[in-house]
Scaffold this active site. Structure first.
Site, PDB file in Angstrom:
ATOM      1  N   ARG A 134       0.832  -1.211   0.000  1.00 32.84           N
ATOM      2  CA  ARG A 134       0.000   0.000   0.000  1.00 32.84           C
ATOM      3  C   ARG A 134       0.864   1.258   0.000  1.00 32.84           C
ATOM      4  O   ARG A 134       0.446   2.317  -0.455  1.00 32.84           O
ATOM      5  CB  ARG A 134      -0.942   0.000   1.212  1.00 32.84           C
ATOM      6  CG  ARG A 134      -2.140   0.943   1.007  1.00 32.84           C
ATOM      7  CD  ARG A 134      -3.017   1.056   2.231  1.00 32.84           C
ATOM      8  NE  ARG A 134      -2.418   1.861   3.259  1.00 32.84           N
ATOM      9  CZ  ARG A 134      -2.101   1.452   4.490  1.00 32.84           C
ATOM     10  NH1 ARG A 134      -2.324   0.195   4.856  1.00 32.84           N
ATOM     11  NH2 ARG A 134      -1.558   2.261   5.363  1.00 32.84           N
TER      12      ARG A 134
ATOM     13  N   ASP B 245     -10.992  17.529 -14.694  1.00 26.74           N
ATOM     14  CA  ASP B 245     -11.252  16.137 -15.065  1.00 26.74           C
ATOM     15  C   ASP B 245     -11.007  16.036 -16.573  1.00 26.74           C
ATOM     16  O   ASP B 245     -11.778  16.542 -17.386  1.00 26.74           O
ATOM     17  CB  ASP B 245     -12.689  15.745 -14.708  1.00 26.74           C
ATOM     18  CG  ASP B 245     -12.952  14.257 -14.924  1.00 26.74           C
ATOM     19  OD1 ASP B 245     -12.337  13.679 -15.834  1.00 26.74           O
ATOM     20  OD2 ASP B 245     -13.784  13.683 -14.199  1.00 26.74           O
TER      21      ASP B 245
ATOM     22  N   LYS C  51     -11.453   4.575 -18.587  1.00 31.27           N
ATOM     23  CA  LYS C  51     -11.973   4.947 -19.898  1.00 31.27           C
ATOM     24  C   LYS C  51     -10.884   4.829 -20.969  1.00 31.27           C
ATOM     25  O   LYS C  51     -10.431   3.747 -21.252  1.00 31.27           O
ATOM     26  CB  LYS C  51     -12.569   6.358 -19.798  1.00 31.27           C
ATOM     27  CG  LYS C  51     -13.559   6.521 -18.637  1.00 31.27           C
ATOM     28  CD  LYS C  51     -14.722   5.584 -18.779  1.00 31.27           C
ATOM     29  CE  LYS C  51     -15.793   5.626 -17.715  1.00 31.27           C
ATOM     30  NZ  LYS C  51     -15.482   5.913 -16.349  1.00 31.27           N
TER      31      LYS C  51
HETATM   32  N1  PLP Z   1     -14.877  11.333 -14.549  1.00 33.88           N
HETATM   33  C1  PLP Z   1     -15.591  11.095 -15.667  1.00 33.88           C
HETATM   34  C2  PLP Z   1     -15.655  12.155 -16.731  1.00 33.88           C
HETATM   35  C3  PLP Z   1     -16.256   9.878 -15.832  1.00 33.88           C
HETATM   36  O1  PLP Z   1     -16.973   9.661 -16.945  1.00 33.88           O
HETATM   37  C4  PLP Z   1     -16.172   8.892 -14.804  1.00 33.88           C
HETATM   38  C5  PLP Z   1     -16.870   7.604 -14.926  1.00 33.88           C
HETATM   39  O2  PLP Z   1     -17.698   7.402 -15.795  1.00 33.88           O
HETATM   40  C6  PLP Z   1     -15.425   9.190 -13.665  1.00 33.88           C
HETATM   41  C7  PLP Z   1     -14.788  10.413 -13.565  1.00 33.88           C
HETATM   42  C8  PLP Z   1     -15.332   8.193 -12.534  1.00 33.88           C
HETATM   43  O3  PLP Z   1     -14.425   7.187 -12.877  1.00 33.88           O
HETATM   44  P1  PLP Z   1     -14.473   5.692 -12.294  1.00 33.88           P
HETATM   45  O4  PLP Z   1     -15.701   5.044 -12.813  1.00 33.88           O
HETATM   46  O5  PLP Z   1     -13.190   5.094 -12.794  1.00 33.88           O
HETATM   47  O6  PLP Z   1     -14.496   5.797 -10.813  1.00 33.88           O
END
Ligand code: PLP
Length: 403
Positions: free
Chosen positions: A66, A186, A211
């Site tokens: 960890r 993001d 993704k």
């Molecule tokens: N940010 C965006 C733009 C997303 O589309 C998603 C998930 O669909 C996330 C964050 C969250 O990611 P995770 O599903 O890997 O926790």
């Protein structure tokens, strides 16, 4: 590796700085959760480093998984290079990464307020609104950030392009308005191949690695990249303290995906353009949301801050919600599924799926909106699939087949 290399090269070669001494070419997966220590002090040093937010001495010997793991560390090195950042901290998911960012900038810092630029991924909205992290959130549009910032604001959160309507925020302008408050972008939809928020002044770039980075619908992960050592330490501390670490096998898979990120993004973008052209010409489609379209409200900003417009496309249907549901049910190459960014094309109905919790709130999305994650298949097949589904759903006359 140096920042002067092209992103296509960095994607293939990133995270390999320690491999020479190991005499291997493919990346190893280190699964051991503990290793024998040379002496008692070695273990103590690592825990002390963790308590102060630093990393345990990264001399290749692992104390406890960890705290530090070579496979995770290689993934983090590759991601930092891709994002033009000094450091990256990997997490078990995109939401774990967002949680760590919010905790690191509120909680111990005394700040209790977050400014969130809308729209945002539904999970981020849910996290901020849940009360779980004890923060108060002010939602605003990209040009209202300065007015929303308060003396106790610890963080500004922005997503661009944003889910699911592909809204674009001007990152440099949001950073300017935020003043001394750190901005996290993001960057999941754009990927570091198309957009580098840190170059535009953001303190952090955050991703769901689930993704495009993983790219094959088989790994959940997240990370945050930053060039500020204080933030990197904060995030490392939170990663260890709350135990939101990714597994080495997941990091290996995501890193394998990153090697083809640049070529995949090239194809995602090209296919998205073909799909947008076909949708724009189809009588059953009302509005197409794609930042590459000249009439998209964020087009000029996207053209300035992105290298291309990405593989995500949304559209509404002339026939309303029922027609949208029929289209989503009728595609054959596009799979009806949540998530995005993988090699295979996906279609979803945000109002009934990813954004269902937003119905009745300010975040509600149109009920005739469909979101496409355009994959890397043949563009002709994707266009034919969507056209057939739209024809069938709208009862429009089907064009005679060429042969
Ligand atoms: N940010 C965006 C733009 C997303 O589309 C998603 C998930 O669909 C996330 C964050 C969250 O990611 P995770 O599903 O890997 O926790």
């Amino acid at each position: 590796m140096t920042a002067s290399l092209h992103p296509d090269t960095v994607a293939v070669h990133g995270g390999r700085s320690d491999l020479e001494g190991l005499g291997v070419h493919a990346l190893p997966i280190d699964l051991s959760t503990t290793n024998p220590l040379p002496d008692i002090e070695r273990g103590g040093d690592s825990y002390e480093a963790m308590a102060t937010g630093g990393r345990p001495p990264a001399d290749g010997s692992m104390v406890y998984a960890r705290l530090w793991n070579p496979t995770v560390a290689r993934f983090e090195e590759a991601l930092a290079e891709l994002e033009h950042a000094e450091a990256a901290v990997a997490f078990a998911s995109g939401m774990a990464a967002m949680t760590a960012v919010i905790l690191a900038h509120t909680g111990a810092t005394g700040a209790r307020h977050v400014v969130a630029v809308r729209p945002l991924y539904g999970g981020t909205d849910h996290l901020l609104g849940s009360g779980l992290l004890g923060v108060e959130t002010t939602y605003c549009h990209p040009d209202e950030v300065a007015a929303a910032v308060r003396p106790d604001t610890g963080l500004v959160v922005v997503e661009t392009p944003a889910n699911p309507t592909l809204d674009i925020a001007d990152i440099a302008d949001v950073v300017r308005q935020a003043g001394t408050v750190p901005v996290v972008v993001d960057n999941t939809f754009a990927t570091p191949v198309l957009q580098n928020p840190i170059d535009l002044g953001a303190a952090m770039s955050l991703h769901s690695a689930t993704k495009y980075l993983g790219g094959h619908s088989d790994v959940v992960g997240g990370f945050v990249a930053t060039s500020r050592t204080d933030l990197a330490e904060h995030l490392s501390f939170t990663q260890n303290a709350v135990g939101a670490v990714p597994g080495p096998f997941d990091c290996y898979l995501a890193m394998r995906g990153v090697k083809t990120l640049a070529v995949r993004m090239d194809r995602h973008c090209r296919n998205a353009r073909a799909v947008v052209e076909a949708l724009s010409a189809h009588p059953a489609v009302r509005t197409v949301y794609y930042p590459g379209l000249a009439d998209h409200p964020g087009h000029d900003v996207a053209a300035r801050q992105m290298d291309d417009f990405g593989g995500m496309v949304s559209f509404t249907c002339q026939g309303g919600p029922e027609a949208a549901r029929r289209v989503a049910a009728a595609t054959r190459v596009f799979t009806l599924a949540e998530s995005l960014g993988a090699v295979e094309s996906l279609i979803e109905h945000p109002g009934a799926m990813t954004h269902a919790a937003a119905v009745g709130s300010a975040l509600e999305v149109p009920d005739d909106l469909l979101r496409l994650s355009v994959g890397i298949e043949s563009a002709d097949d994707l266009v034919a699939d969507l056209t057939a589904a739209l024809d069938a759903a709208s009862d429009a006359p089907v064009a005679p087949s060429a042969g």
